[in-house]
Write an enzyme that holds these catalytic residues in place. Structure first.
Site, mmCIF file in Angstrom:
data_model
loop_
_atom_site.group_PDB
_atom_site.id
_atom_site.type_symbol
_atom_site.label_atom_id
_atom_site.label_comp_id
_atom_site.label_asym_id
_atom_site.label_seq_id
_atom_site.Cartn_x
_atom_site.Cartn_y
_atom_site.Cartn_z
ATOM 1 N N ARG A 49 1.321 -0.950 0.550
ATOM 2 C CA ARG A 49 -0.428 0.225 0.011
ATOM 3 C C ARG A 49 1.574 1.264 0.345
ATOM 4 O O ARG A 49 1.752 1.134 0.472
ATOM 5 C CB ARG A 49 -0.480 -0.151 1.017
ATOM 6 C CG ARG A 49 -1.836 -1.119 1.216
ATOM 7 C CD ARG A 49 -2.430 -1.579 3.010
ATOM 8 N NE ARG A 49 -3.884 -2.331 2.486
ATOM 9 C CZ ARG A 49 -4.228 -2.968 3.916
ATOM 10 N NH1 ARG A 49 -3.350 -2.525 4.951
ATOM 11 N NH2 ARG A 49 -4.351 -3.824 4.354
ATOM 12 N N ASP A 51 1.397 5.665 -0.132
ATOM 13 C CA ASP A 51 0.312 6.880 0.382
ATOM 14 C C ASP A 51 -0.213 8.032 -0.476
ATOM 15 O O ASP A 51 0.622 7.822 -1.525
ATOM 16 C CB ASP A 51 1.567 7.424 1.878
ATOM 17 C CG ASP A 51 1.629 6.758 3.064
ATOM 18 O OD1 ASP A 51 0.745 5.640 3.209
ATOM 19 O OD2 ASP A 51 2.706 6.327 3.662
ATOM 20 N N TYR A 109 11.844 0.228 -2.879
ATOM 21 C CA TYR A 109 11.417 1.799 -2.630
ATOM 22 C C TYR A 109 12.766 2.795 -3.055
ATOM 23 O O TYR A 109 13.741 2.579 -3.357
ATOM 24 C CB TYR A 109 11.231 2.682 -1.158
ATOM 25 C CG TYR A 109 9.995 2.200 -0.861
ATOM 26 C CD1 TYR A 109 8.890 2.878 -1.929
ATOM 27 C CD2 TYR A 109 9.405 0.589 -0.046
ATOM 28 C CE1 TYR A 109 7.097 2.518 -1.118
ATOM 29 C CE2 TYR A 109 8.241 0.524 0.445
ATOM 30 C CZ TYR A 109 7.102 1.300 -0.055
ATOM 31 O OH TYR A 109 5.283 0.389 0.092
ATOM 32 N N ARG A 196 9.997 7.644 4.970
ATOM 33 C CA ARG A 196 9.576 9.160 5.071
ATOM 34 C C ARG A 196 9.984 9.026 5.853
ATOM 35 O O ARG A 196 11.170 10.185 5.969
ATOM 36 C CB ARG A 196 8.050 9.495 5.001
ATOM 37 C CG ARG A 196 7.681 8.985 3.584
ATOM 38 C CD ARG A 196 6.591 9.273 3.256
ATOM 39 N NE ARG A 196 5.543 10.848 3.530
ATOM 40 C CZ ARG A 196 4.798 11.466 4.045
ATOM 41 N NH1 ARG A 196 3.904 10.586 3.593
ATOM 42 N NH2 ARG A 196 4.853 12.519 3.951
#
Length: 283
Positions: A49, A51, A109, A196
């Site tokens: 998932r 954001d 990522y 993040r």
């Protein structure tokens, strides 16, 4: 299916009542392609998932197809009903026990950050931004503390639903390409906002506001309240999941070549730790 999308126009991946999510757009497009009645959708499960504002180059989803179609038709046909910033990149049949999330052995990522005195314009929403110079050696030293299996509670959002904060960080690469920094992360799995939050700490260290040892201290504290603020989502890309080779699930799409990469001949592994690499800061 493998899906690529720009995330700035959506409220993340997961379906929401307002319908402004990538999952909502995809499930409606699939329903239109297969000819389901208005209001019905084809339920999907994703590998990871994302954001609001986060992009994906190879988001993998699985679903039970209600009709039989040629493989190429699933790509072209579904794309007819998707907005221009979401597109199916590939499709294939899988075994009945395949699960996009649970079958994944790892996830990757990348974070793209521009270092410049002026804010981005052309690439607004597609990269992060810092105006203070970053020191690659400080950030690489800090990143070494993250490699291995750790409790990442200091980098976990309060709304995280993961059963355990313990994850295995397998690889971190920090490279500079012109005025852009690229941070690559590979782990067994990631907590909510984990990348993040790690970026917030790395940028703090790279800009000289904290020492490289600060990262290990944060990790040991296991307290999110002691860590720097969450870095903005712009510039974060879900590169995709990693599956066992025998499943033959594509690990990349054409968009991987669009994202800036350091030339292979310039990349040098860190001798102190083989899992952390990067190129020297621009002189």
């Amino acid at each position: 299916m493998g899906i690529a999308y720009r995330g700035q126009n959506y409220h993340g991946w997961q379906s929401q009542p307002d319908g402004r999510t990538v999952q909502d757009k995809l499930e409606r497009a699939l329903a239109e392609f297969v000819g389901l009645p208005r209001g019905e959708v084809v339920p999907t499960v994703c590998a990871g998932r994302t954001d609001a504002g986060v992009h994906a180059l190879n988001q993998v989803v699985h679903f039970d197809a209600p009709v039989a179609r040629e493989i190429f038709s699933w790509v072209r046909g579904t794309n007819r009903f998707l907005p221009e910033d979401i597109a199916v990149q590939w499709a294939q049949n899988v075994e009945p026990d395949f699960h996009a999330r649970n079958s994944a052995r790892g996830r990757q990522y990348a974070f793209l950050v521009r270092e410049s005195a002026a804010r981005p314009a052309i690439e607004a929403g597609l990269c992060g931004w810092v105006f203070r110079p970053l020191d690659i050696d400080r950030m690489r030293q800090a990143a070494r503390a993250l490699i291995g299996e750790h409790d990442f509670s200091s980098f976990r959002a309060s709304a995280c639903q993961a059963l355990s904060p313990v994850k295995e960080m397998r690889r971190i690469e920090i490279n500079r390409i012109g005025d852009y920094w690229r941070f690559d992360f590979e782990a067994s799995a990631f907590l909510h906002h984990m990348v993040r939050n790690l970026m917030g700490a790395l940028i703090t260290i790279g800009s000289g506001n904290q020492s490289p040892e600060y990262m290990a201290e944060l990790l040991a504290e296991r307290n999110r309240e002691l860590a720097p603020p969450t870095f903005p989502a712009a510039g974060l890309y879900f590169l995709g999941p990693i599956y066992d080779p025998h499943l033959a699930v594509p690990r990349r799409t054409a968009a991987h070549d669009w994202l800036p990469r350091v030339p292979v001949e310039l990349a040098r592994p860190d001798e102190a730790h083989p899992y952390v690499s990067g190129t020297p800061a621009k002189q």
